[in-house]
Design an enzyme around this catalytic site. Structure first.
Site, PDB file in Angstrom:
ATOM      1  N   PRO A   9       0.790  -1.229   0.000  1.00  0.00           N
ATOM      2  CA  PRO A   9       0.000   0.000   0.000  1.00  0.00           C
ATOM      3  C   PRO A   9       0.830   1.290   0.000  1.00  0.00           C
ATOM      4  O   PRO A   9       1.828   1.392   0.704  1.00  0.00           O
ATOM      5  CB  PRO A   9      -0.835  -0.105   1.281  1.00  0.00           C
ATOM      6  CG  PRO A   9      -0.212  -1.188   2.089  1.00  0.00           C
ATOM      7  CD  PRO A   9       0.469  -2.104   1.133  1.00  0.00           C
ATOM      8  N   ASN A  10       0.364   2.208  -0.832  1.00  0.00           N
ATOM      9  CA  ASN A  10       0.900   3.571  -0.939  1.00  0.00           C
ATOM     10  C   ASN A  10       2.232   3.680  -1.672  1.00  0.00           C
ATOM     11  O   ASN A  10       2.709   4.786  -1.907  1.00  0.00           O
ATOM     12  CB  ASN A  10       1.029   4.245   0.450  1.00  0.00           C
ATOM     13  CG  ASN A  10      -0.317   4.328   1.138  1.00  0.00           C
ATOM     14  OD1 ASN A  10      -1.267   4.861   0.567  1.00  0.00           O
ATOM     15  ND2 ASN A  10      -0.425   3.778   2.333  1.00  0.00           N
ATOM     16  N   ARG A  17       4.801  12.816  -1.691  1.00  0.00           N
ATOM     17  CA  ARG A  17       5.058  13.435  -0.391  1.00  0.00           C
ATOM     18  C   ARG A  17       6.232  12.715   0.274  1.00  0.00           C
ATOM     19  O   ARG A  17       6.650  11.655  -0.174  1.00  0.00           O
ATOM     20  CB  ARG A  17       3.821  13.335   0.511  1.00  0.00           C
ATOM     21  CG  ARG A  17       2.656  14.166   0.001  1.00  0.00           C
ATOM     22  CD  ARG A  17       1.462  13.997   0.896  1.00  0.00           C
ATOM     23  NE  ARG A  17       1.710  14.519   2.242  1.00  0.00           N
ATOM     24  CZ  ARG A  17       1.528  15.779   2.602  1.00  0.00           C
ATOM     25  NH1 ARG A  17       1.112  16.654   1.727  1.00  0.00           N
ATOM     26  NH2 ARG A  17       1.760  16.166   3.831  1.00  0.00           N
ATOM     27  N   TYR A  22      11.379   8.856   1.336  1.00  0.00           N
ATOM     28  CA  TYR A  22      11.245   7.874   0.245  1.00  0.00           C
ATOM     29  C   TYR A  22      11.859   8.332  -1.083  1.00  0.00           C
ATOM     30  O   TYR A  22      11.764   7.617  -2.077  1.00  0.00           O
ATOM     31  CB  TYR A  22       9.764   7.534   0.039  1.00  0.00           C
ATOM     32  CG  TYR A  22       9.104   6.956   1.284  1.00  0.00           C
ATOM     33  CD1 TYR A  22       9.527   5.731   1.789  1.00  0.00           C
ATOM     34  CD2 TYR A  22       8.098   7.646   1.958  1.00  0.00           C
ATOM     35  CE1 TYR A  22       8.955   5.202   2.938  1.00  0.00           C
ATOM     36  CE2 TYR A  22       7.509   7.123   3.105  1.00  0.00           C
ATOM     37  CZ  TYR A  22       7.947   5.902   3.583  1.00  0.00           C
ATOM     38  OH  TYR A  22       7.381   5.376   4.725  1.00  0.00           O
ATOM     39  N   ASN A  73       8.153  -5.595  -1.223  1.00  0.00           N
ATOM     40  CA  ASN A  73       8.091  -4.512  -0.247  1.00  0.00           C
ATOM     41  C   ASN A  73       6.626  -4.432   0.177  1.00  0.00           C
ATOM     42  O   ASN A  73       5.813  -3.796  -0.495  1.00  0.00           O
ATOM     43  CB  ASN A  73       8.553  -3.198  -0.867  1.00  0.00           C
ATOM     44  CG  ASN A  73       8.524  -2.066   0.160  1.00  0.00           C
ATOM     45  OD1 ASN A  73       7.987  -2.222   1.269  1.00  0.00           O
ATOM     46  ND2 ASN A  73       9.090  -0.927  -0.207  1.00  0.00           N
ATOM     47  N   ALA A  76       3.288  -0.965   4.626  1.00  0.00           N
ATOM     48  CA  ALA A  76       2.772  -1.013   6.002  1.00  0.00           C
ATOM     49  C   ALA A  76       2.381  -2.429   6.428  1.00  0.00           C
ATOM     50  O   ALA A  76       2.441  -2.757   7.624  1.00  0.00           O
ATOM     51  CB  ALA A  76       1.590  -0.071   6.138  1.00  0.00           C
ATOM     52  N   GLU A  97      13.123  -9.339   0.851  1.00  0.00           N
ATOM     53  CA  GLU A  97      12.378  -8.187   1.388  1.00  0.00           C
ATOM     54  C   GLU A  97      13.149  -6.905   1.081  1.00  0.00           C
ATOM     55  O   GLU A  97      14.366  -6.853   1.287  1.00  0.00           O
ATOM     56  CB  GLU A  97      12.274  -8.368   2.910  1.00  0.00           C
ATOM     57  CG  GLU A  97      11.649  -7.198   3.636  1.00  0.00           C
ATOM     58  CD  GLU A  97      11.657  -7.392   5.168  1.00  0.00           C
ATOM     59  OE1 GLU A  97      12.513  -8.135   5.688  1.00  0.00           O
ATOM     60  OE2 GLU A  97      10.795  -6.789   5.813  1.00  0.00           O
ATOM     61  N   HIS A  99      13.019  -2.622   1.706  1.00  0.00           N
ATOM     62  CA  HIS A  99      12.432  -1.382   2.235  1.00  0.00           C
ATOM     63  C   HIS A  99      13.251  -0.207   1.736  1.00  0.00           C
ATOM     64  O   HIS A  99      14.485  -0.224   1.831  1.00  0.00           O
ATOM     65  CB  HIS A  99      12.370  -1.385   3.757  1.00  0.00           C
ATOM     66  CG  HIS A  99      11.412  -2.414   4.247  1.00  0.00           C
ATOM     67  ND1 HIS A  99      10.052  -2.290   4.058  1.00  0.00           N
ATOM     68  CD2 HIS A  99      11.609  -3.610   4.819  1.00  0.00           C
ATOM     69  CE1 HIS A  99       9.463  -3.365   4.527  1.00  0.00           C
ATOM     70  NE2 HIS A  99      10.372  -4.192   4.982  1.00  0.00           N
ATOM     71  N   ARG A 106      13.535   3.918  12.443  1.00  0.00           N
ATOM     72  CA  ARG A 106      12.262   4.643  12.498  1.00  0.00           C
ATOM     73  C   ARG A 106      11.441   4.221  13.731  1.00  0.00           C
ATOM     74  O   ARG A 106      11.989   3.740  14.701  1.00  0.00           O
ATOM     75  CB  ARG A 106      11.518   4.469  11.162  1.00  0.00           C
ATOM     76  CG  ARG A 106      12.325   5.048   9.977  1.00  0.00           C
ATOM     77  CD  ARG A 106      11.588   4.951   8.675  1.00  0.00           C
ATOM     78  NE  ARG A 106      10.371   5.751   8.682  1.00  0.00           N
ATOM     79  CZ  ARG A 106       9.418   5.694   7.748  1.00  0.00           C
ATOM     80  NH1 ARG A 106       9.576   4.867   6.729  1.00  0.00           N
ATOM     81  NH2 ARG A 106       8.347   6.446   7.826  1.00  0.00           N
TER      82      ARG A 106
END
Ligand code: CA2
Length: 143
Positions: A9-10, A17, A22, A73, A76, A97, A99, A106
């Protein structure tokens, strides 16, 4: 060798943004980069992005017998989804994986990765280049 790249997602909102976290490249650019990296590595690639957990589970299941490696990836869902973990385990396809950001530095809620428990390699905090490194890893090991 066929690689499936899955984004959660996203990720389709990249570049819009939070460029400090990112980067400023958008999702379309990432897709072009992934195609170029597949050419360079001499592998086939399919990219899939969804904002829906069940769709990601379905896609992983459909990869069974069709795909030689997965780059994922889960965004969330990394930190919440036992369903994605179980799907990766159920198909047994070698998975890496990725990221974009360094999740280790974080928030506390980003410190657990369920999907990562079914992945044999983890590329974290390397920006979009992380997808390239993941594809290189799979091609080197399984091609
Ligand atoms: O660093 C990563 O790649 C993440 O998987 C990205 C996820 C985040 O939830 C993970 O903890 C780490 C977020 C995906 C993109 O979210 C956006 C937020 C703002 C603007 C554009 C995208």
């Amino acid at each position: 060798m066929k690689i499936l790249v899955i984004n959660g997602p996203n990720i389709n909102m990249l570049g819009i943004r939070e460029p400090g976290i990112y980067g400023s490249q958008n999702y379309e650019t990432l897709l072009c980069d992934i195609d170029a990296w597949a050419n360079e590595l001499g592998c086939q690639v399919e990219c899939f992005q969804s904002n829906h957990e069940g769709d990601i589970v379905d896609k992983i299941q459909q990869a069974y017998g069709e795909v030689d490696g997965i780059v994922i990836n889960p965004a969330a869902y990394t930190h919440t989804s036992v369903a994605i973990l179980d799907a990766l385990k159920s198909v047994g396809i070698p998975a890496v994986e990725v990221h974009i950001s360094d999740v280790t530095k974080r928030e506390d809620f980003r410190q657990i990765s369920y999907a990562g428990m079914a992945c044999e390699e983890h590329i974290i905090g390397k920006g979009l280049e992380g997808y390239h490194l993941a594809m290189q890893y799979l091609c080197k090991k399984y091609k």
